[in-house]
Design an enzyme around this catalytic site. Sequence first.
Site, PDB file in Angstrom:
ATOM      1  CE  LYS A   1      -4.396  -1.520   1.829  1.00 34.89           C
ATOM      2  NZ  LYS A   1      -5.381  -1.446   2.888  1.00 34.89           N
TER       3      LYS A   1
ATOM      4  CE  LYS B   1      -6.022  -8.759  -0.656  1.00 33.13           C
ATOM      5  NZ  LYS B   1      -5.816  -8.521   0.741  1.00 33.13           N
TER       6      LYS B   1
ATOM      7  CE  LYS C   1     -13.693  -5.285   2.633  1.00 30.94           C
ATOM      8  NZ  LYS C   1     -13.195  -5.084   3.997  1.00 30.94           N
TER       9      LYS C   1
HETATM   10  P1  TYM Z   1     -10.372  -7.235   5.793  1.00 31.60           P
HETATM   11  O1  TYM Z   1     -11.446  -6.351   6.312  1.00 31.60           O
HETATM   12  O2  TYM Z   1      -9.569  -6.779   4.635  1.00 31.60           O
HETATM   13  O3  TYM Z   1     -10.973  -8.638   5.380  1.00 31.60           O
HETATM   14  C1  TYM Z   1     -11.863  -9.349   6.219  1.00 31.60           C
HETATM   15  C2  TYM Z   1     -11.552 -10.843   6.166  1.00 31.60           C
HETATM   16  O4  TYM Z   1     -11.730 -11.336   4.842  1.00 31.60           O
HETATM   17  C3  TYM Z   1     -10.568 -12.077   4.455  1.00 31.60           C
HETATM   18  N1  TYM Z   1     -10.374 -11.903   3.000  1.00 31.60           N
HETATM   19  C4  TYM Z   1     -10.263 -12.904   2.131  1.00 31.60           C
HETATM   20  N2  TYM Z   1     -10.271 -14.234   2.281  1.00 31.60           N
HETATM   21  C5  TYM Z   1     -10.147 -14.998   1.171  1.00 31.60           C
HETATM   22  N3  TYM Z   1     -10.018 -14.467  -0.080  1.00 31.60           N
HETATM   23  C6  TYM Z   1      -9.998 -13.143  -0.276  1.00 31.60           C
HETATM   24  N4  TYM Z   1      -9.893 -12.648  -1.500  1.00 31.60           N
HETATM   25  C7  TYM Z   1     -10.125 -12.292   0.858  1.00 31.60           C
HETATM   26  N5  TYM Z   1     -10.142 -10.950   1.023  1.00 31.60           N
HETATM   27  C8  TYM Z   1     -10.293 -10.726   2.337  1.00 31.60           C
HETATM   28  C9  TYM Z   1      -9.438 -11.453   5.248  1.00 31.60           C
HETATM   29  O5  TYM Z   1      -8.348 -12.331   5.365  1.00 31.60           O
HETATM   30  C10 TYM Z   1     -10.125 -11.192   6.582  1.00 31.60           C
HETATM   31  O6  TYM Z   1     -10.154 -12.365   7.361  1.00 31.60           O
HETATM   32  N6  TYM Z   1      -6.700  -6.611   9.095  1.00 31.60           N
HETATM   33  C11 TYM Z   1      -7.976  -7.273   8.857  1.00 31.60           C
HETATM   34  C12 TYM Z   1      -9.056  -6.879   9.842  1.00 31.60           C
HETATM   35  C13 TYM Z   1      -8.707  -7.068  11.278  1.00 31.60           C
HETATM   36  C14 TYM Z   1      -8.630  -8.311  11.954  1.00 31.60           C
HETATM   37  C15 TYM Z   1      -8.311  -7.968  13.302  1.00 31.60           C
HETATM   38  C16 TYM Z   1      -8.815  -9.631  11.571  1.00 31.60           C
HETATM   39  C17 TYM Z   1      -8.409  -6.089  12.150  1.00 31.60           C
HETATM   40  N7  TYM Z   1      -8.203  -6.627  13.380  1.00 31.60           N
HETATM   41  C18 TYM Z   1      -8.153  -8.960  14.260  1.00 31.60           C
HETATM   42  C19 TYM Z   1      -8.649 -10.627  12.555  1.00 31.60           C
HETATM   43  C20 TYM Z   1      -8.332 -10.278  13.873  1.00 31.60           C
HETATM   44  C21 TYM Z   1      -8.451  -6.886   7.467  1.00 31.60           C
HETATM   45  O7  TYM Z   1      -8.087  -5.883   6.933  1.00 31.60           O
HETATM   46  O8  TYM Z   1      -9.426  -7.683   6.989  1.00 31.60           O
END
Ligand code: TYM
Length: 333
Positions: free
Chosen positions: A113, A196, A199
Amino acid sequence: MSPRVFSGMQPTADSLHLGNYLGALVQWVALQETHDTIYAVVDLHALNEHPEPEALRRRTRATAAQFLAAGVDPARSLLFVQSHVPQHAELAWVLGGFTGFGEASRMTQFKDKSAKQGERGTNVALFTYPVLMAADILLYDAEAVPVGEDQRQHLELTRDLAQRVNASYGDIFTVPEPHIIKATAKIYDLQDPSSKMSKSGGPGGIIEILDEPKVISKRIRSAVTDAETEVRFDERLKPGLANLLTIYSALSGRSISDIEDDFAGKGYGDFKGALADVVVEFLAPIREAALGWIESPDKLDSVLADGAEKARMIAQGTLERVYDALGVVRPAH
Ligand code: TYM
């Protein structure tokens, strides 16, 4: 007591996408059977992108609505908004003191990023983002964290931080394990099967939970595949088709080889048509339930307030433990 689970998702879009659903949310729901589950809409994490205030409000509620619609049950799970539990930001500050500058610089999401945004466009919150994520998890003594593959490195950092603090100050934190299901850990973009589903990807490449059925069908029908015609799972040679087969299998509950057999001798057109039906049928009730919650914001806010109240109790307990161990004097009353 059952082992604890924590996970979160950012409210950075009006709808979650199929990657969020298959990579994480399905597991969130399943783990309710065996674990003490805690889930959050991590709104503080979304602030570094400076969202429009109205969009952030809408997305925070829509994200929670989709958790509920997908089967997160407030009678069994704590569901809350991260900023309603101020201990997250507090513990993040403490953990920042245990995180190396180089270590944080090596996080690939930060590197990607910040490379895209340049030095001027990169803020400190993007850099410390994984430290806040570690705080989210460690506050609840989570043993397992259900996420997609893209979060593995952040979980490694969380584990390192927990072990580092424990090594110096005693047994303070539970060291969490990633809960990553290989088959669906990375769902790919429909237009670019080497990236992947995300969003921030182009709209043609993602399937949103709240998409209209006809949009979903169109996206699946125009998904990138290859010049062959045989419906066969081969991640290396046919990554687009392999991704579609993964989605088909996950949503229908059928094995990939069964699906391959069904489409033997048929072309990609038949396969995509059938997949579009599977996805539309699967998402329709989730979409409807989510829209129901979005239309009842008072009811939704009340569920989130209940969750936050309970989460604050747990989080404060952990924070007191950390402060005591570190020698931070607590108020007398
Ligand atoms: P975020 O909001 O980007 O995504 C939410 C969850 O979706 C999963 N994910 C995917 N899994 C499979 N294929 C994909 N293409 C795909 N895109 C997204 C992500 O792995 C995630 O599980 N940093 C985290 C949010 C967070 C978090 C936490 C997660 C903040 N604190 C504590 C677990 C524990 C994030 O940006 O997820």
